[in-house]
Design a protein around this motif. Sequence first.
Motif, short mmCIF file in Angstrom:
data_model
loop_
_atom_site.label_atom_id
_atom_site.label_comp_id
_atom_site.label_asym_id
_atom_site.label_seq_id
_atom_site.Cartn_x
_atom_site.Cartn_y
_atom_site.Cartn_z
N UNK A 1 0.81 -1.18 -0.23
CA UNK A 1 -0.16 0.42 -0.04
C UNK A 1 1.06 0.98 -0.30
N UNK A 2 2.51 1.22 1.02
CA UNK A 2 3.01 2.44 0.98
C UNK A 2 3.27 3.04 -0.79
N UNK A 3 3.89 1.78 -1.21
CA UNK A 3 4.08 2.24 -2.46
C UNK A 3 3.58 2.57 -3.74
N UNK A 4 2.02 2.43 -3.06
CA UNK A 4 0.49 2.55 -3.78
C UNK A 4 0.42 3.99 -3.82
N UNK A 5 0.77 4.27 -2.56
CA UNK A 5 -0.48 4.97 -2.13
C UNK A 5 0.50 6.34 -1.40
N UNK A 6 1.77 6.46 -0.82
CA UNK A 6 2.26 7.06 -0.85
C UNK A 6 2.59 8.69 -1.26
N UNK A 7 2.05 9.93 -1.37
CA UNK A 7 2.52 10.95 -1.59
C UNK A 7 3.69 11.34 -2.70
N UNK B 1 -2.92 9.23 -3.30
CA UNK B 1 -3.32 9.81 -2.76
C UNK B 1 -3.45 9.67 -1.09
N UNK B 2 -3.19 11.11 -0.02
CA UNK B 2 -2.73 11.30 1.04
C UNK B 2 -3.80 11.28 1.80
N UNK B 3 -4.57 10.91 1.37
CA UNK B 3 -6.26 10.74 2.73
C UNK B 3 -5.89 9.45 2.43
N UNK B 4 -5.70 8.92 1.39
CA UNK B 4 -5.57 6.74 2.17
C UNK B 4 -4.77 6.74 2.05
N UNK B 5 -3.41 7.05 2.34
CA UNK B 5 -2.46 6.85 2.81
C UNK B 5 -2.97 7.78 4.79
#
Length: 298
Positions: free
Chosen positions: A40-46, A51-55
């Motif tokens: 998830x960090x690889x996908x959602x990290x700003x 997406x910052x909210x998702x991260x």
Amino acid sequence: MSIKNKKRNPFEIFGLSPQIVKELDEEVLFKLIKAIYKVFQLIYHPDKGGDPKKALEINLAFENLNLEKNPENFRNYRKKYIERLSRKTLQKELEELRAQNRKLNFYNELLKEKLWQYLENGFEFLRKSFEEGSGLKLRIFDIVTYMNFSGFRNTKKQMFFKDLILTKDFILKRRAYEKYYIKFLNYKYIGCIKREYLEPWVLLEREFKDETQSFKNFVSKEAFIKECLVFLEAEIKSNSYIFFYNSEDFQRVFLEGVVIDFEKLKEDEFFDILKNKTINLEKRVETLNNFNREISEF
């Protein structure tokens, strides 16, 4: 952060089902969460264009499920999430029961529609079996009388047997110890059910009096349609339960007993029974009333 304030369970955020959360032990489950977290960090990290909210949601979820730092939180969230499985399982079972109930209701309505077809089959069997001036004689074991009186010391075996003569127009009936048959015009044959298919004492109406229970010799129409109709056969067979109904009041189906054996009567024997060994029901009632009156006067 309290569990009550969380809108979504952290395990749900990581895409894990309640079933897998229940089946895996704590250590293995936490290793799986860490692996998913890295993905998830690889996908959602700003910094990766995510997406910052998702991260932020993922980071908070991982913080709550960090078994090494917050084991109590981990176990509380896990317990709550597994409880969902129980609710979902119950909901699924409830839906399955509702579906089965709908199916049973459908079949019950279908059986009701088929009832008269079964009755017509019985009529057709009698019509084809007997020409004018002939009948079928049956020896019947009266299972209802047996259940009610077999425990009495002075009960005679003849009480448990009776003879029936079926014709296409009427039925003759007598107990084994009686000399005369009684003629029934409105008593109609329905059909037979093999003994292995039915336990009639479960369905028979009952009477409770003075702390004792006795069985009636009939089943309600609704119970018969629901439990018996599917096994009904028009043909008369030995070792089968035999059923009748009153055409003037078809709310009860009568169980005469178990067919022991049967034979087709010869024409001269049939007419001899009609002429010399048959009385009408009204005449029998009158005879019994006269007898009771004489006893009272005496």
